[in-house]
Design a protein around this motif. Structure first.
Motif, PDB file in Angstrom:
ATOM      1  N   UNK A 137       0.854  -1.186   0.000  1.00  0.00           N
ATOM      2  CA  UNK A 137       0.000   0.000   0.000  1.00  0.00           C
ATOM      3  C   UNK A 137       0.890   1.237   0.000  1.00  0.00           C
ATOM      4  N   UNK A 138       1.112   1.856  -1.168  1.00  0.00           N
ATOM      5  CA  UNK A 138       1.879   3.106  -1.200  1.00  0.00           C
ATOM      6  C   UNK A 138       1.002   4.274  -0.784  1.00  0.00           C
ATOM      7  N   UNK A 139       1.502   5.089   0.133  1.00  0.00           N
ATOM      8  CA  UNK A 139       0.743   6.241   0.607  1.00  0.00           C
ATOM      9  C   UNK A 139       1.650   7.470   0.641  1.00  0.00           C
ATOM     10  N   UNK A 140       1.074   8.589   1.013  1.00  0.00           N
ATOM     11  CA  UNK A 140       1.829   9.828   0.977  1.00  0.00           C
ATOM     12  C   UNK A 140       2.871   9.908   2.095  1.00  0.00           C
ATOM     13  N   UNK A 141       2.665   9.150   3.164  1.00  0.00           N
ATOM     14  CA  UNK A 141       3.585   9.219   4.298  1.00  0.00           C
ATOM     15  C   UNK A 141       4.384   7.939   4.517  1.00  0.00           C
ATOM     16  N   UNK A 142       4.025   6.869   3.835  1.00  0.00           N
ATOM     17  CA  UNK A 142       4.715   5.589   4.040  1.00  0.00           C
ATOM     18  C   UNK A 142       4.317   4.614   2.948  1.00  0.00           C
ATOM     19  N   UNK A 143       5.193   3.637   2.744  1.00  0.00           N
ATOM     20  CA  UNK A 143       4.863   2.495   1.894  1.00  0.00           C
ATOM     21  C   UNK A 143       4.840   1.274   2.805  1.00  0.00           C
ATOM     22  N   UNK A 144       3.682   0.642   2.907  1.00  0.00           N
ATOM     23  CA  UNK A 144       3.542  -0.538   3.747  1.00  0.00           C
ATOM     24  C   UNK A 144       3.630  -1.779   2.872  1.00  0.00           C
ATOM     25  N   UNK A 145       4.481  -2.724   3.282  1.00  0.00           N
ATOM     26  CA  UNK A 145       4.705  -3.957   2.536  1.00  0.00           C
ATOM     27  C   UNK A 145       4.539  -5.118   3.509  1.00  0.00           C
ATOM     28  N   UNK A 146       3.808  -6.145   3.104  1.00  0.00           N
ATOM     29  CA  UNK A 146       3.574  -7.297   3.973  1.00  0.00           C
ATOM     30  C   UNK A 146       3.628  -8.580   3.165  1.00  0.00           C
ATOM     31  N   UNK A 147       3.978  -9.653   3.830  1.00  0.00           N
ATOM     32  CA  UNK A 147       3.865 -10.995   3.261  1.00  0.00           C
ATOM     33  C   UNK A 147       2.627 -11.631   3.874  1.00  0.00           C
ATOM     34  N   UNK A 148       1.717 -12.089   3.016  1.00  0.00           N
ATOM     35  CA  UNK A 148       0.413 -12.587   3.461  1.00  0.00           C
ATOM     36  C   UNK A 148       0.204 -13.990   2.916  1.00  0.00           C
ATOM     37  N   UNK A 180     -16.146   2.143   3.343  1.00  0.00           N
ATOM     38  CA  UNK A 180     -15.429   3.395   3.160  1.00  0.00           C
ATOM     39  C   UNK A 180     -14.104   3.314   3.894  1.00  0.00           C
ATOM     40  N   UNK A 181     -13.040   3.681   3.195  1.00  0.00           N
ATOM     41  CA  UNK A 181     -11.690   3.620   3.750  1.00  0.00           C
ATOM     42  C   UNK A 181     -11.151   5.031   3.922  1.00  0.00           C
ATOM     43  N   UNK A 182     -10.683   5.352   5.111  1.00  0.00           N
ATOM     44  CA  UNK A 182     -10.077   6.653   5.366  1.00  0.00           C
ATOM     45  C   UNK A 182      -8.587   6.504   5.571  1.00  0.00           C
ATOM     46  N   UNK A 183      -7.797   7.047   4.650  1.00  0.00           N
ATOM     47  CA  UNK A 183      -6.350   6.923   4.735  1.00  0.00           C
ATOM     48  C   UNK A 183      -5.662   8.257   4.587  1.00  0.00           C
ATOM     49  N   UNK A 184      -4.339   8.214   4.497  1.00  0.00           N
ATOM     50  CA  UNK A 184      -3.558   9.441   4.364  1.00  0.00           C
ATOM     51  C   UNK A 184      -3.896  10.187   3.079  1.00  0.00           C
ATOM     52  N   UNK A 185      -4.312   9.461   2.050  1.00  0.00           N
ATOM     53  CA  UNK A 185      -4.638  10.081   0.766  1.00  0.00           C
ATOM     54  C   UNK A 185      -6.097  10.492   0.650  1.00  0.00           C
ATOM     55  N   UNK A 216     -13.761  15.746   5.814  1.00  0.00           N
ATOM     56  CA  UNK A 216     -13.540  14.622   6.733  1.00  0.00           C
ATOM     57  C   UNK A 216     -12.138  14.115   6.434  1.00  0.00           C
ATOM     58  N   UNK A 217     -11.200  14.507   7.286  1.00  0.00           N
ATOM     59  CA  UNK A 217      -9.797  14.431   6.896  1.00  0.00           C
ATOM     60  C   UNK A 217      -8.905  13.923   8.019  1.00  0.00           C
TER      61      UNK A 217
END
Length: 394
Positions: free
Chosen positions: A88-99, A214-219, A266-267
């Protein structure tokens, strides 16, 4: 190519997919239970399970010793070494996981950044994470592919990111960049749409056929729809952009962005500012809000929460009127808004929706928490394997 769907080979492939999907969604199942669920005979299930084991997609375990009724039946489970890489690339971080199959998070990294990552940089970060995992705890893992949950418009036909406004990505072939950097097949989807799928399969929406997520994220705010048990992407895959809607705001004092859309009002950024943080992951922000409320009676943050909740309720009422879901699921910072006063949000939404549409709607927070986008992205990566285990594994 000749359609083999009705041939023996086509039936066999569908049966393999059915068994693998069942243990993916339900967890380890005995052969006897698989026989009951599929309607296939015992010898066929035994053969299919054996083939999935040979393909490295499943493993068979000894029967449950507590089950003393009838002849013991071996248990079929997803292979623990098989994983997908979720991003999940975002404005403040890139989260990477093995699932793993079944939505099991094996490891996760949040790579914080102080700039907007480029698509090429994102691909490199993913490759670096995989390299570290292969040299460490996941050295024996088999990587099935990469799934990316991107906060923007993603074309369903080829995974092209048409526009991710907060990342400033336009017309980006991120799938090609990631495949070149990692050597793994990749899939791309909108983050909220993939979050909706994850919650529908494994979380708060499990067993619910008509839901709005509905998803609320950094973007900002995105959405996903499940209608009659199936994800709805629209003609090109862009459905669910609720954050770009303009809700009615009853009080002029509640408006912060003239002519702004929902995600301007809504931020997450406004909540961070209210608690004095520059950045934070979801649990940290939620904890900071609760601490601020407890420390001072929370006047500034309490006012901001109430303001955002009022506007969110209007947006939800509009969506309920149009879609008539039986369930609304809120994730990310929206889950924090809801969780702090669920009754107020539900009542405000119901007061603005048509009574008949609102009377049977439940509102829940995402059950998968931070895992929802990772699990959703992994579903995209596993999709080909789950649809045709023989073809994908071969």
């Amino acid at each position: 190519m000749k359609d083999r769907s009705g041939s023996f080979d086509g039936v066999h492939r569908r049966n393999l997919a059915r068994v693998l999907s069942l243990v993916h969604l339900e967890g380890p199942l005995s052969r006897a239970r698989l026989t009951a669920l599929t309607g296939l005979n015992r010898s066929t299930i035994a053969a299919l399970a054996g083939e999935l084991v040979e393909l490295g997609l499943a493993e068979e375990r000894a029967p449950d010793p507590t089950n003393r009724v009838g002849r013991p039946s071996p248990v079929v489970a997803p292979h623990p070494r098989l994983v997908a890489v979720a991003v999940n690339p975002e404005v403040d971080a890139v989260t990477v996981a093995a699932v793993g199959l079944g939505g099991r998070i094996e490891t996760r990294e949040r790579i914080e950044v102080d700039h907007l990552v480029t698509p090429e940089e994102t691909a490199r970060l993913i490759a670096d994470s995989i390299g570290r995992w292969r040299a460490g705890d996941l050295q024996d893992a088999r990587f099935a592919g990469v799934g990316l949950a991107v906060p923007g418009l993603v074309r369903a036909s080829d995974g092209l990111v048409r526009f991710a406004p907060h990342l400033e990505w336009r017309e980006v072939p991120i799938r090609a960049f990631v495949e070149e950097a990692t050597g793994l097949p990749s899939a791309v989807g909108n983050d909220a749409s993939l979050g909706a799928i994850a919650e529908h399969l494994f979380g708060a929406g499990r067993g619910v056929d008509d839901l709005l997520y509905l998803n609320g994220g950094a973007s900002g705010i995105g959405g996903g729809l499940i209608v009659h048990g199936r994800p709805v992407g629209g003609a090109s895959g862009y459905a669910g952009e609720f954050g770009q809607n303009r809700p009615g705001i009853a009080s002029a004092e509640d408006r912060r962005a003239n002519g702004g859309v929902l995600e301007d009002e809504v931020s997450r950024a406004r909540l961070l500012e209210a608690v004095g943080l520059r950045g934070a992951d979801e649990p940290t922000l939620a904890a900071a809000i609760r601490s601020a409320l407890e420390a001072s009676g929370g006047a500034p943050i309490a006012d901001e929460l109430a303001r955002q909740r009022r506007i969110l309720a209007t947006a939800l009422a509009n969506a309920v009127n149009v879609l008539n879901p039986s369930l609304v699921i809120l994730g990310g910072f929206l889950a924090t808004l809801a969780d702090l006063d669920p009754t107020a949000l539900r009542d405000a939404m119901a007061a603005q929706a048509m009574p008949a549409a609102a009377e049977d709607v439940d509102v829940r927070v995402a059950a998968l928490g931070e895992d929802r986008l990772m699990i959703g992205a992994a579903e995209a990566a596993f999709a080909g394997l789950l649809a045709d285990p023989l073809g994908a594994a071969g």
